[in-house]
Design an enzyme around this catalytic site. Structure first.
Site, PDB file in Angstrom:
ATOM      1  N   GLU A 120       8.832  15.268  16.552  1.00  0.00           N
ATOM      2  CA  GLU A 120       9.388  15.256  15.151  1.00  0.00           C
ATOM      3  C   GLU A 120       8.579  16.483  14.219  1.00  0.00           C
ATOM      4  O   GLU A 120       7.375  16.513  14.197  1.00  0.00           O
ATOM      5  CB  GLU A 120       8.920  13.882  14.634  1.00  0.00           C
ATOM      6  N   LYS A 129       1.000  -1.120   0.081  1.00  0.00           N
ATOM      7  CA  LYS A 129      -0.080  -0.190   0.026  1.00  0.00           C
ATOM      8  C   LYS A 129       1.229   1.334   0.172  1.00  0.00           C
ATOM      9  O   LYS A 129       1.502   1.656   0.856  1.00  0.00           O
ATOM     10  CB  LYS A 129      -0.886  -0.146   1.252  1.00  0.00           C
ATOM     11  N   GLY A 176       1.303   3.911  13.366  1.00  0.00           N
ATOM     12  CA  GLY A 176       1.800   2.476  14.120  1.00  0.00           C
ATOM     13  C   GLY A 176       1.148   2.000  15.060  1.00  0.00           C
ATOM     14  O   GLY A 176       0.790   0.623  15.012  1.00  0.00           O
ATOM     15  N   CYS A 206      13.695  10.287   8.010  1.00  0.00           N
ATOM     16  CA  CYS A 206      13.256   9.682   9.421  1.00  0.00           C
ATOM     17  C   CYS A 206      14.464  10.061  10.083  1.00  0.00           C
ATOM     18  O   CYS A 206      14.492  10.211  11.468  1.00  0.00           O
ATOM     19  CB  CYS A 206      12.931   8.263   9.273  1.00  0.00           C
ATOM     20  N   GLU A 213       8.667   0.918  11.851  1.00  0.00           N
ATOM     21  CA  GLU A 213       9.699   2.022  11.836  1.00  0.00           C
ATOM     22  C   GLU A 213       9.052   3.178  11.881  1.00  0.00           C
ATOM     23  O   GLU A 213       8.448   3.286  10.868  1.00  0.00           O
ATOM     24  CB  GLU A 213      10.368   1.535  10.524  1.00  0.00           C
ATOM     25  N   GLY A 255       6.529   4.745   9.121  1.00  0.00           N
ATOM     26  CA  GLY A 255       5.538   5.755   8.954  1.00  0.00           C
ATOM     27  C   GLY A 255       5.611   6.663  10.347  1.00  0.00           C
ATOM     28  O   GLY A 255       6.549   6.472  11.253  1.00  0.00           O
ATOM     29  N   SER A 256       4.452   6.931  10.685  1.00  0.00           N
ATOM     30  CA  SER A 256       4.581   7.889  11.978  1.00  0.00           C
ATOM     31  C   SER A 256       3.825   7.114  13.124  1.00  0.00           C
ATOM     32  O   SER A 256       3.081   5.938  12.777  1.00  0.00           O
ATOM     33  CB  SER A 256       3.287   8.897  11.843  1.00  0.00           C
TER      34      SER A 256
HETATM   35  P1  NAD Z   1       2.049   8.186   7.984  1.00  0.00           P
HETATM   36  O1  NAD Z   1       2.173   7.484   9.068  1.00  0.00           O
HETATM   37  O2  NAD Z   1       0.865   9.287   8.070  1.00  0.00           O
HETATM   38  O3  NAD Z   1       1.646   7.366   6.689  1.00  0.00           O
HETATM   39  C1  NAD Z   1       2.310   6.262   6.423  1.00  0.00           C
HETATM   40  C2  NAD Z   1       1.743   5.141   5.670  1.00  0.00           C
HETATM   41  O4  NAD Z   1       0.797   4.687   6.158  1.00  0.00           O
HETATM   42  C3  NAD Z   1       1.089   5.942   4.298  1.00  0.00           C
HETATM   43  O5  NAD Z   1       1.242   5.112   3.210  1.00  0.00           O
HETATM   44  C4  NAD Z   1      -0.466   6.019   4.549  1.00  0.00           C
HETATM   45  O6  NAD Z   1      -1.024   5.864   3.741  1.00  0.00           O
HETATM   46  C5  NAD Z   1      -0.624   4.803   5.454  1.00  0.00           C
HETATM   47  N1  NAD Z   1      -1.420   4.966   6.649  1.00  0.00           N
HETATM   48  C6  NAD Z   1      -2.128   6.104   7.228  1.00  0.00           C
HETATM   49  N2  NAD Z   1      -3.097   6.049   7.966  1.00  0.00           N
HETATM   50  C7  NAD Z   1      -3.374   4.498   8.141  1.00  0.00           C
HETATM   51  C8  NAD Z   1      -4.014   3.748   8.568  1.00  0.00           C
HETATM   52  N3  NAD Z   1      -5.208   4.146   9.649  1.00  0.00           N
HETATM   53  N4  NAD Z   1      -4.113   2.403   8.519  1.00  0.00           N
HETATM   54  C9  NAD Z   1      -3.074   1.883   7.733  1.00  0.00           C
HETATM   55  N5  NAD Z   1      -2.328   2.439   6.886  1.00  0.00           N
HETATM   56  C10 NAD Z   1      -2.206   4.005   7.213  1.00  0.00           C
HETATM   57  O7  NAD Z   1       3.390   8.917   7.594  1.00  0.00           O
HETATM   58  P2  NAD Z   1       4.091   9.870   6.394  1.00  0.00           P
HETATM   59  O8  NAD Z   1       3.267  11.166   6.718  1.00  0.00           O
HETATM   60  O9  NAD Z   1       3.668   9.112   5.220  1.00  0.00           O
HETATM   61  O10 NAD Z   1       5.563   9.689   6.950  1.00  0.00           O
HETATM   62  C11 NAD Z   1       5.990  10.539   7.866  1.00  0.00           C
HETATM   63  C12 NAD Z   1       6.366   9.549   9.009  1.00  0.00           C
HETATM   64  O11 NAD Z   1       7.300   8.568   8.532  1.00  0.00           O
HETATM   65  C13 NAD Z   1       7.383  10.451   9.788  1.00  0.00           C
HETATM   66  O12 NAD Z   1       7.001  10.178  11.195  1.00  0.00           O
HETATM   67  C14 NAD Z   1       8.950   9.674   9.494  1.00  0.00           C
HETATM   68  O13 NAD Z   1       9.482   9.918  10.642  1.00  0.00           O
HETATM   69  C15 NAD Z   1       8.325   8.259   9.499  1.00  0.00           C
HETATM   70  N6  NAD Z   1       9.160   7.658   8.784  1.00  0.00           N
HETATM   71  C16 NAD Z   1      10.177   6.525   9.514  1.00  0.00           C
HETATM   72  C17 NAD Z   1      10.983   6.034   8.839  1.00  0.00           C
HETATM   73  C18 NAD Z   1      12.066   4.903   9.411  1.00  0.00           C
HETATM   74  O14 NAD Z   1      12.895   4.323   8.755  1.00  0.00           O
HETATM   75  N7  NAD Z   1      11.807   4.504  10.895  1.00  0.00           N
HETATM   76  C19 NAD Z   1      11.580   6.026   7.422  1.00  0.00           C
HETATM   77  C20 NAD Z   1      10.592   7.223   6.820  1.00  0.00           C
HETATM   78  C21 NAD Z   1       9.862   8.025   7.449  1.00  0.00           C
END
Ligand code: NAD
Length: 494
Positions: free
Chosen positions: A398, A188, A246, A299, A264, A241-242
């Site tokens: 962050e 996704k 998570g 990140c 992550e 992601g965030s």
């Molecule tokens: P986000 O968590 O908003 O989205 C990440 C993914 O999750 C997207 O594909 C989104 O569509 C999906 N998503 C959103 N809501 C969801 C739900 N309810 N159920 C399932 N999937 C859902 O994050 P973002 O804004 O895309 O990215 C930024 C975040 O990612 C920051 O916090 C950043 O630090 C983190 N990040 C971490 C790493 C790492 O390796 N630790 C790397 C890159 C980014």
């Protein structure tokens, strides 16, 4: 990479995109669509299919069917290796085309995107392809009348959910080991940057990956993403992601089939400069790029800078100089060091974070305002905030933008306390000429990686993942294979 090639590729019309299920493009069952808006000029670039639970179900069924049928899951590792090496070669052959497509979608400066996205993804796929026919099972040290064998088996259907900053690099960190181990995958992509992962799936099919082994369902996180997390036939969910999402995914696992979830998450990484840093100018230059490249949407970005008091003024002068040299501009111009911010909403969040920090007493030394407004895109001047204290929001939370929070410290204990004063623990760096100081800091800092006299650049051979609320999954290195395999015991009476 030539500017003329980039200009030609950026002029290409991007057709409306479909989902990728069972080895071919497929429309969303609802036929709903989402516009893709360019962060470079605010224009609509194309549209993606707005997949939902019904599409996720179709993709998971297809993935399960492929897994059970066995042409991939039970293929000899050497055979999987052959296909994955072809896949990596194809990504490399199309690297510039893919990089430009990705930049048009998410705004990362092309110089960085080219290396960090297609080239890194190809390298990752190749790494796991090369590894998979060298991983052995185990014979347990039992008594002589039995034989205890420990097999390593693929898990089944792997769900992959990734963010928009480096969708291909991060996607490949999960797709690479999952496919190499014999799993089927449903990805996704982030709604803000889906195009390159769709292209990746096409190239996988071209490389000979059997139909249904790699599927891509685009759409919103709250519908397609959540449906994947709740699906009863997904065995493992690999997420970057965030933190908020998570947490939601852990709940989804608990409410559905207890699928394994690898998280992550975000970071607020400390970058600590001691007075004996070997080269202050170099440290300042790397510190500036360590937070500001890709507009801070990294990140592991070094978003908190700690400078020892005795060199504070000297270091800050070098930092300002290095920051002033970073050119914010059209991410598809080779002369730009920093590109566009992925969305208007993220730009707003960044500007608000700066204003909030000022309201809490931080000093804005430079940047922090929207620029290149006439372009229609999302651009921001890199912000340096000083006089930041450990209780301020900008020190603890962050931003995920080009915002650097700076403070000074007196000694080692002071630096450790400030560095660890955050719920996150993803990355960090220490600049010092003292070997003992470096090793003490490596032990004291609660983070998944401690760079010494460097920031970033850790390659595929080492794991990446968080401590504390930065998550607990580990991407990269041979350790990542653990997330996509299970151990099975055979206990044989002799
Ligand atoms: P986000 O968590 O908003 O989205 C990440 C993914 O999750 C997207 O594909 C989104 O569509 C999906 N998503 C959103 N809501 C969801 C739900 N309810 N159920 C399932 N999937 C859902 O994050 P973002 O804004 O895309 O990215 C930024 C975040 O990612 C920051 O916090 C950043 O630090 C983190 N990040 C971490 C790493 C790492 O390796 N630790 C790397 C890159 C980014």
């Amino acid at each position: 990479m030539q500017q003329a090639q980039i200009d030609r590729l950026r002029a290409a019309v991007i057709p409306a995109q479909q989902l990728f299920i069972g080895g071919r493009p497929a429309p969303a069952i609802s036929e709903a669509r989402l516009d893709v808006v360019s962060p470079i000029d605010g224009q609509v670039l194309t549209s993606i299919a707005d997949g939902d639970a019904a599409d996720v179900d179709a993709a998971v069924r297809r993935a399960r069917q492929a897994f059970e049928q066995g042409s991939w899951s039970r293929a000899a590792p050497a055979q999987r290796k052959k296909v994955l090496l072809r896949f990596a070669d194809l990504i490399e052959q199309h690297a510039l085309e893919i990089a430009v497509l990705g930049v048009r979608d998410n705004g990362t400066e092309i110089g960085m995107a080219y290396k960090a996205e297609p080239l890194s993804a190809a390298g990752t796929i190749r790494y796991y392809a090369e590894a998979i026919d060298k991983v052995y099972g185990e014979i347990a040290p039992t008594s002589g009348d039995v034989l205890g064998l420990v097999h390593r088996e693929p898990l089944g259907v792997v769900g992959v959910i990734v963010p928009w900053n480096f969708p291909l690099m991060i996607g490949a960190w999960k797709i690479g080991p999952a496919l190499a181990a014999g799993n089927s995958v449903v990805v996704k992509p982030p709604e803000l940057a889906s195009l390159t992962l769709l292209r990746l799936a096409e190239l996988a099919a071209e490389a000979g990956l059997p139909d249904g082994v790699l599927n891509v369902v685009t759409g919103r996180g709250s519908s397609a993403g959540e449906a994947l997390a709740l699906h009863m036939d997904v065995d493992v969910l690999a997420f970057t992601g965030s933190g908020a999402v998570g947490r939601r995914l852990l709940e989804c696992s608990a409410r559905s089939n207890l699928k394994r979830v690898h998280l992550e998450l975000g970071g607020k990484s400390p970058n600590i400069v001691f007075a004996d840093a070997p080269d202050i100018r170099h440290a300042a230059k790397v510190s500036a790029s360590g937070i500001f490249r890709n507009s801070g949407q990294v990140c592991v970005a070094g978003s908190r800078l700690l400078v020892q008091s005795s060199i504070y003024d000297r270091f800050m002068a070098e930092l300002l100089d290095a920051t002033a040299k970073l050119r914010v501009g059209d991410p598809l111009e080779l002369t730009s060091d920093i590109g566009a911010i992925s969305s208007k909403a993220q730009l707003r969040k960044n500007l608000d974070a700066v204003a909030h920090a000022e309201a809490q007493g931080a000093t804005r030394l430079v940047g922090g305002e929207q620029i290149r407004v006439e372009s229609g895109g999302n651009f921001m001047a890199p912000a340096i905030l000083t006089e930041v204290t450990a209780t301020m929001q900008v020190w603890r939370e962050e931003v995920f933008g080009p915002v650097l929070a700076v403070t000074r410290f007196e000694g080692e204990e002071d630096a450790i306390a400030l560095a660890n004063a955050t719920p996150y623990g993803l990355a960090s760096a220490v600049w010092t000429a003292s070997l003992s100081m470096a090793h003490r800091m490596v032990r004291a800092i609660k983070a998944g990686v401690v760079h010494v006299n460097a920031y970033g650049g850790a390659d595929i051979t080492v794991p990446l993942g968080g401590f504390k609320q930065s998550g607990f999954g580990r991407d990269k290195s041979l350790h990542a294979l653990d997330a996509y395999t299970d151990l099975k015991t055979a206990w044989i009476a002799l």
